[in-house]
Structure formats: C-alpha cells, structure tokens
Design an enzyme around this catalytic site. Structure first.
Site, PDB file in Angstrom:
ATOM      1  N   LYS A 234      83.794 -40.357  12.305  1.00  0.00           N
ATOM      2  CA  LYS A 234      82.675 -39.619  12.114  1.00  0.00           C
ATOM      3  C   LYS A 234      82.265 -38.705  13.554  1.00  0.00           C
ATOM      4  O   LYS A 234      82.556 -39.123  14.570  1.00  0.00           O
ATOM      5  CB  LYS A 234      81.555 -40.249  11.802  1.00  0.00           C
ATOM      6  N   GLU A 283      63.197 -39.042  12.191  1.00  0.00           N
ATOM      7  CA  GLU A 283      63.917 -40.380  12.809  1.00  0.00           C
ATOM      8  C   GLU A 283      63.503 -40.901  13.941  1.00  0.00           C
ATOM      9  O   GLU A 283      63.467 -40.212  14.960  1.00  0.00           O
ATOM     10  CB  GLU A 283      65.614 -40.016  12.972  1.00  0.00           C
TER      11      GLU A 283
END
Length: 482
Positions: A234, A283
């Site tokens: 990723k 977050e």
C-alpha cells in the site's frame, strides 16, 4: 469596557495571582543560579472565560506564535499565545527522543505552582513534526521545522465548566522577579480590548492545483502497477490545492466553523510567522492519560449520502468492500504491533465500525492499551508515525516511493500534531483535513490510500470529497475543486 467573550475576570484573576507568580519566579531565580541556566516558572489559576478561541483570534495582532486545540464532543479546548520556551532538535538527532529528553529536563527543573484540584495543572508544550524529515523542505513550510516543542507564555485550557489560565516564563539568575506577573497582566489587558466576532463571508478566490489532475492520476496508475508487481502492499498519495483571495482569510472564523460542523474531530491550529496550519482531523494518532493509551485506525472512505437511505447504503457498501477492508486491516495490524512494543493489554474490536463526519465516512477501529513503565508519549508517537493510513506498507519502502514520486512537500500535513503536559500525558492527532493559510493564500491537502485494486479516477474523486471540509470552512464552494 471588557469584551463579553473574554471577561474582565481573566485580568482580575491575573492581577490577583501576581504575588504567586513573583514568589515562584524568586524560587526559579535561585534555582537558575544554582544550575547555571534559565528555569521555567509556571503558575496556574482558575479564571472565568467563555471561549478560548476568542483569545486565539485576538492574539493575531500580538504574537506570531499561537496554538488552538479543540475536541468539541469532549468539551475540551486549549489556546496558547506567545513562546516562553521552544525547542527544535538538530537534524542529526532522533527528533522524538531528543524532544522527550528536552521536555523531561525542562519539567524536572521547572518551578510549577498550580492548585491540585484543577483538571489542568502546570504548563504544556505544543508539539508538531514534519511528515518526512528526509524530504527537502520548501519555502511554503519555512516556519514549521522537522520537530517543534513550544511552551506558550499564556495558556488557557477549558475542560467542561472549568477554565484555567497558566502563565509561563523563563527566569535566569539576573531576571527581575517583578517581570513575570506584570507582563502577563499587561498582555491580557491588551487582548481584552481587541474586538472579535466570527465573520464568514463567501470568498471570491482563484484556485490552482499543485499537479494537473491527469498527472496525479498517472502517478496513481504508476503506484498501482508497482503494487500489483509486489513492490509494495500500500502507498498513500496526497495532492494540494492552492487558493488566492482578494481579502485576508480569517483563520479564527475558519476554526469556529470547523468546531461547529465537525464536533467529533480534533480541531487544531499552529500559527507560526505569518501562516497558520489548521484542520479538523478525524484521526487520533495516540493519547496518553494516567497510563491509559488510546489510538485509532481510520482507513477506507466513502461519501455521505444525500438521504438517510443513501447514507446507510454507502456505509453498508463500505463495510462490505474487500478493497477498503483490506486497507483498514493493514492499519489495525500495524498499530497493534507498534503498541505491543511499549504497552500491555493491547485491545481492539475484531470488526470495524463506521465513523461519520459531515461530508465523508470511514472505517474505524479504536485501539486501547496500558503503557509500560519507562516509556512516554514521545515513544508512542515515534513508533506509530507514519501509520499505513498516511504512509503505506511496508513503511520504509512506501516513504521512499512517496519521496521520489509524489511531487509534494507535505510539511506537517499527515504528521503528528498535538500537546504534552507536565505529567507526560498528552494527545496527538494525525494532521489531516488541513490547510496552511497565509494572509491571502491557502494551501489545502488531501490524500488517499492506494492498493492494487485502486482506480485512479475513484481516488481522485476521494481527494475531492476530503477537500470539502476545508473548502467549506473557508467559504469556498465544492464547484471550485479541481
């Protein structure tokens, strides 16, 4: 006449505490003489203040160093003005370990006077870091070094119904013991007289993008090719949008909009020089309170629906998406492994849930732990940053790919920003949904995780969704998104 948002009780309380400040400063002066270096003195008292953001707004014309932090859902806010002490480690050192050591030494020698029954006691340091210290810095981020700790001269903390004022100053052997309290009173008295009301007029702005969308999609396509070849699992790619307006941007009004529209995020602002880096991040990187650790895995995104039915359908599709679930699992796995190095009792639910903010929804997994003796919040930040949600996997290879191919200086975007207090507790968010704002220009940032199944057009659309938060807070319509 005192402004109602910053009541006269603030200055009255400050004047009343001047003897405490001067007594603490005298102790610090003697300690500084013994140590041969300046000592921090910090005095905290309870005050009456309705809105710490008003102090942040009024400080714009008084100091180049300002800080704001708000978690609206937790009824918690911080405003800091000025710089009593700051620290940036040499580039050749471990920036997190050096910051931790500098903070421990400062607190070990400090003279701190605070009521024990107050929820906030003593000083705290604003803390921020560059996303990638090995990426050459650009002029855009000139006031935001690879690592920064800064203790504000004036600190307001509101926790529920209790608001405290902390006055901080460095005292050496020759310092006048009358300087600390008198200076603090003068600064607050000056700030009370400055007017501020949130003003959110629509802006007639010009929009530019750091990269043509087709060029950015080509970079995504190259990443997908490398991912399918097994070079990475990723990689997270970001892009920037620049706004230029005929009138100055109002950063305090922008923060006021963000805390109203995004109550379940971490609202932050660090003003340095003539620019302000601010945002509303969904977050949490990590928090530490009395040994309890909390972190968040946030990866996998979908837009909000226009109707409750459409919204629920999009959330359901996100929960069932193999691509998004795999991307989310990467992040959860990494955070759990990272915390295990320094913590016990690391726990996380088996399945993610949906976190919804105003314009986007994410897969979300909360993770908790208990820190082991001998470790601190800087150890946790160092071990967690960057998570696969903002860097990729494997981490070093993903960072190298970003450094070579992204064509963007992220600066503090997607990096840890937050605060640490005298006890070593603190909280850091991942600086997402953010912008670096100057007087008449602003640079907005957005990114998304790229995996082997990613489609460049869909990833571009995801960045547009994520840009809406800052565009809306700045008074710019969605139709301006490139």
């Amino acid at each position: 006449m005192a402004n109602p948002l910053l009541g006269v009780r603030v200055t009255t309380a400050t004047l009343r505490e001047v003897p405490r400040m001067e007594a603490a400063a005298e102790i610090a002066r003697r300690r500084a003489r013994e140590l041969g270096r300046p000592v921090l003195v910090s005095v905290t008292t309870q005050v009456g203040l309705r809105d710490p953001l008003a102090l942040f707004a009024r400080g714009a014309g008084v100091t180049h160093n300002r800080f704001f932090w708000s978690v609206p859902a937790a009824n918690f806010e911080i405003t800091g003005l000025g710089a009593a002490w700051s620290f940036t480690p040499p580039l050749s050192t471990d920036r997190f370990a050096a910051s931790a050591e500098a903070w421990r030494q400062l607190m070990a020698e400090a003279v701190i006077d605070a009521d024990r029954d107050l929820p906030v006691q003593g000083p705290l340091a604003v803390a921020g870091f560059r996303f990638d210290p090995d990426h050459p810095p650009s002029e855009l981020w000139r006031d935001y070094p690879h690592a920064l700790l800064l203790v504000p001269r004036l600190l307001i903390v509101r926790h529920g119904d209790v608001t405290t004022l902390t006055v901080n100053g460095m005292v050496d052997a020759q310092s006048s013991t009358l300087a600390l309290g008198a200076a603090a009173a003068r600064r607050l008295q000056a700030l009370i007289g400055l007017p501020w009301r949130p003003n959110r007029p629509p802006l007639d702005v010009q929009v530019d993008v750091s990269l043509d969308p087709d060029v950015w999609k080509a970079i995504v396509a190259d990443a997908v090719t490398d991912l399918r070849a097994g070079m990475l699992e990723k990689v997270v790619l970001a892009r920037a949008m620049r706004l230029r307006g005929p009138e100055p941007f109002d950063t305090a009004a922008t923060l006021d909009t963000l805390r109203r529209d995004y109550p379940h995020t971490f609202i932050f602002a660090v003003a340095r020089g003539g620019r302000t880096f601010l945002g509303a991040s969904p977050e949490r990187l990590v928090s530490l309170r009395n040994g309890d650790v909390a972190a968040s895995a946030l990866a996998g995104s979908a837009p909000r629906g226009k109707t409750p039915e459409e919204d629920a359908a999009l959330a359901s599709a996100l929960l069932q998406s193999e691509k998004d679930r795999a991307e989310h699992a990467f992040v959860v796995q990494m955070i759990r492994a990272a915390l295990t190095d320094y913590c016990d009792a690391v726990q996380a639910p088996e399945l993610p849930t949906i976190m919804q903010v105003r314009n986007v929804q994410h897969l979300f997994t909360p993770i908790t732990a208990r820190i082991r003796p001998g470790y601190d919040i800087f150890d946790l930040v160092q071990r967690l940053h960057p998570t696969p949600a903002v860097g990729g996997k494997p981490g070093p290879a993903a960072l190298a790919w970003i450094r070579a191919r992204e064509q963007l200086d992220r600066g503090w975007y997607a990096a840890p920003v937050g605060w640490v207090d005298a006890r070593g507790d603190g909280e850091f968010a991942v600086a997402l949904r953010s912008a670096l704002i100057g007087r008449r220009e602003a640079t907005l940032f957005a990114g998304c995780g790229i995996v082997a199944a990613s489609d460049p057009e869909r990833e571009l659309a995801e960045t547009r969704i994520k840009l809406r938060a800052m565009l809306g807070a700045l008074g710019v319509g969605d139709e301006m998104i490139g």
